[in-house]
Scaffold this active site. Structure first.
Site, mmCIF file in Angstrom:
data_model
loop_
_atom_site.group_PDB
_atom_site.id
_atom_site.type_symbol
_atom_site.label_atom_id
_atom_site.label_comp_id
_atom_site.label_asym_id
_atom_site.label_seq_id
_atom_site.Cartn_x
_atom_site.Cartn_y
_atom_site.Cartn_z
ATOM 1 N N ASP A 109 39.117 20.106 10.145
ATOM 2 C CA ASP A 109 38.281 20.508 9.011
ATOM 3 C C ASP A 109 37.038 21.206 9.564
ATOM 4 O OD1 ASP A 109 36.716 18.518 10.023
ATOM 5 O OD2 ASP A 109 36.814 17.223 8.271
ATOM 6 N N ASP B 252 46.191 16.304 2.422
ATOM 7 C CA ASP B 252 45.743 15.317 3.403
ATOM 8 C C ASP B 252 44.919 14.283 2.672
ATOM 9 O OD1 ASP B 252 43.182 17.002 3.158
ATOM 10 O OD2 ASP B 252 42.575 15.287 4.357
ATOM 11 N N CYS C 227 62.211 1.693 1.419
ATOM 12 C CA CYS C 227 61.498 2.354 2.509
ATOM 13 C C CYS C 227 62.258 2.162 3.817
ATOM 14 C CB CYS C 227 60.092 1.792 2.620
ATOM 15 S SG CYS C 227 59.121 2.596 3.903
ATOM 16 N N CYS D 92 60.824 2.659 6.876
ATOM 17 C CA CYS D 92 59.864 2.632 7.996
ATOM 18 C C CYS D 92 60.104 1.422 8.903
ATOM 19 C CB CYS D 92 58.429 2.644 7.473
ATOM 20 S SG CYS D 92 57.782 1.031 6.983
ATOM 21 N N CYS E 134 59.095 -1.938 7.210
ATOM 22 C CA CYS E 134 60.010 -2.461 6.181
ATOM 23 C C CYS E 134 61.350 -2.886 6.769
ATOM 24 C CB CYS E 134 60.197 -1.427 5.072
ATOM 25 S SG CYS E 134 58.697 -1.248 4.084
ATOM 26 N N HIS F 295 53.698 1.882 7.257
ATOM 27 C CA HIS F 295 54.406 1.909 5.975
ATOM 28 C C HIS F 295 53.798 2.946 5.018
ATOM 29 C CE1 HIS F 295 56.227 0.887 2.197
ATOM 30 N NE2 HIS F 295 55.004 0.812 1.700
HETATM 31 ZN ZN ZN Z 1 57.905 0.839 4.726
#
Ligand code: ZN
Length: 367
Positions: free
Chosen positions: A91, A264, A302, A304, A307, A333
């Site tokens: 930025d 973002d 999910c 990830c 999870c 997550h």
């Molecule tokens: Zn997850």
């Protein structure tokens, strides 16, 4: 190289495309996690990649103060310094600086303010911002702009929009880096004519991509979505469009629907450190006692690392004991949740089913 945007598919205003960068080609629309101090808090670059993130952000203001752009330049640039061989966007530093400056310290030259670390007097100008971002060696640099508060009077918004345009020209005039792209930022507050004016004039200056700034500064969602619409209609089709600081699951859908390609937000990691998780059925706080004996994963849909391997009860235990691993697992997550949402959004645009996807997502999320 300069980033190159390829528009491949549309579903009404929603756009599916790819963005070619120094570090590979990535599909859009995309969510970009924020790595303020040259790290996405608590996560390693390997973990970021495992979540299938593309571009990550780093903050010019914070890296200017510590460790300083000269040290990062000596290290060989941000990518080497932080061991990330993916694209990085920096930025302009403006957002932080304006929150530290008093109104009278915003002048034509730039912004005077006191360092949040030691109180020393500093001045950030459009030229200085470009110089720092050049030394950081990010792939995408942002033009120095004034992010005005909401609400602002029409008079102030007009004055500020004009100044941001003059700053954009000054920044572009000193920008000289073939490996870096420079994005311009549309301002104009909540005023339709000022957003139009800012968008048209910014496009005239000519940038590699265009951002919509001044959103997510306390305005209501209806106003935010209007600000996006007022600006997007004047942006060129063949350049990427980036909505700054917006990253709640439903806001992503609203942005994509209006033609945004990049987002973002620090929220996903900030919320994680406070025990909050995004799920298909809305945001949950694992500090809540009802999760004490909940041995299911945070979100059954999910994919990830968290999870796949841990239960709500375990993550809750870590969070309530202030164990660092708790925030780490939730950050993994929450970021993956948004990245996966974007994957699904892209699929839906390709299949001309974005509206259906959006409606279904919102129905589940609010339920
Ligand atoms: Zn997850």
């Amino acid at each position: 190289m300069k980033v190159k945007y390829n528009l491949l598919n549309t579903d009404e205003k929603a756009r599916y495309g790819t963005l070619e960068t120094n570090y590979g080609t990535y599909e859009t629309p995309m969510f970009m996690p924020v790595g303020t101090l040259a790290n996405v808090k608590t996560l390693t670059p390997e973990e970021i990649k495992e979540m299938k993130c593309g571009i990550i952000l780093a903050n010019t203001y914070h890296l200017w103060l510590r460790p300083g752009e000269d040290i990062i330049e000596k290290a060989g640039g941000l990518h080497k310094f932080m061991n990330y061989d993916g694209p990085i966007l920096t930025d302009s530093g403006g957002f932080q600086v304006f929150s530290l400056a008093r109104p009278k310290d915003i002048t034509e030259e730039g912004v005077k303010f006191k360092s949040h670390l030691d109180g020393r007097n500093l001045l950030l100008t459009p030229e200085k911002s470009i110089e720092i971002q050049n030394k950081l060696d990010s792939d995408i640099a942002m033009s120095f702009d004034e992010c005005i508060p909401y609400p602002s009077t029409y008079e102030y918004a007009k004055q500020s929009t004009d100044r941001t345009l003059r700053w954009a020209i000054r920044g572009k005039n000193v920008f000289n880096n073939d490996k870096q792209s420079l994005f311009g930022i549309v301002q104009g507050g909540e005023y339709e004519d000022l957003r139009e004016y800012s968008a048209k004039e910014t496009v005239k200056i000519g940038f590699d991509g265009y951002a919509i700034g001044g959103t997510s500064v306390g305005e209501d969602k209806v106003t935010m979505n209007k600000m996006i619409e007022y600006a997007v209609r004047y942006l060129p089709e063949d350049k990427p469009r980036y909505l700054m600081g917006v990253g709640e699951p439903i806001d992503l859908l609203e942005g994509v629907e209006r033609g945004i390609d990049m987002f973002d937000c620090v929220l996903s990691t900030r919320l994680a450190r406070h025990g909050n998780a995004f799920t298909r059925h809305g945001r949950i706080n694992l500090k809540n006692a009802k999760y004490r004996e909940d041995f299911t994963s945070i979100d059954e849909n999910c994919d990830c690392y968290t999870c796949k391997n841990y239960t709500k009860a375990y993550v809750r235990h870590l969070i309530t004991c202030d164990e660092m691993l708790g925030g780490r697992l939730l950050s993994i997550h929450n970021i993956r949740f948004l990245v996966k949402e974007m994957e699904e959004i892209r699929e839906s645009i390709k299949n001309k089913k974005f509206k259906e996807y959006k409606e279904e997502f919102i129905k589940n999320y609010n339920n």
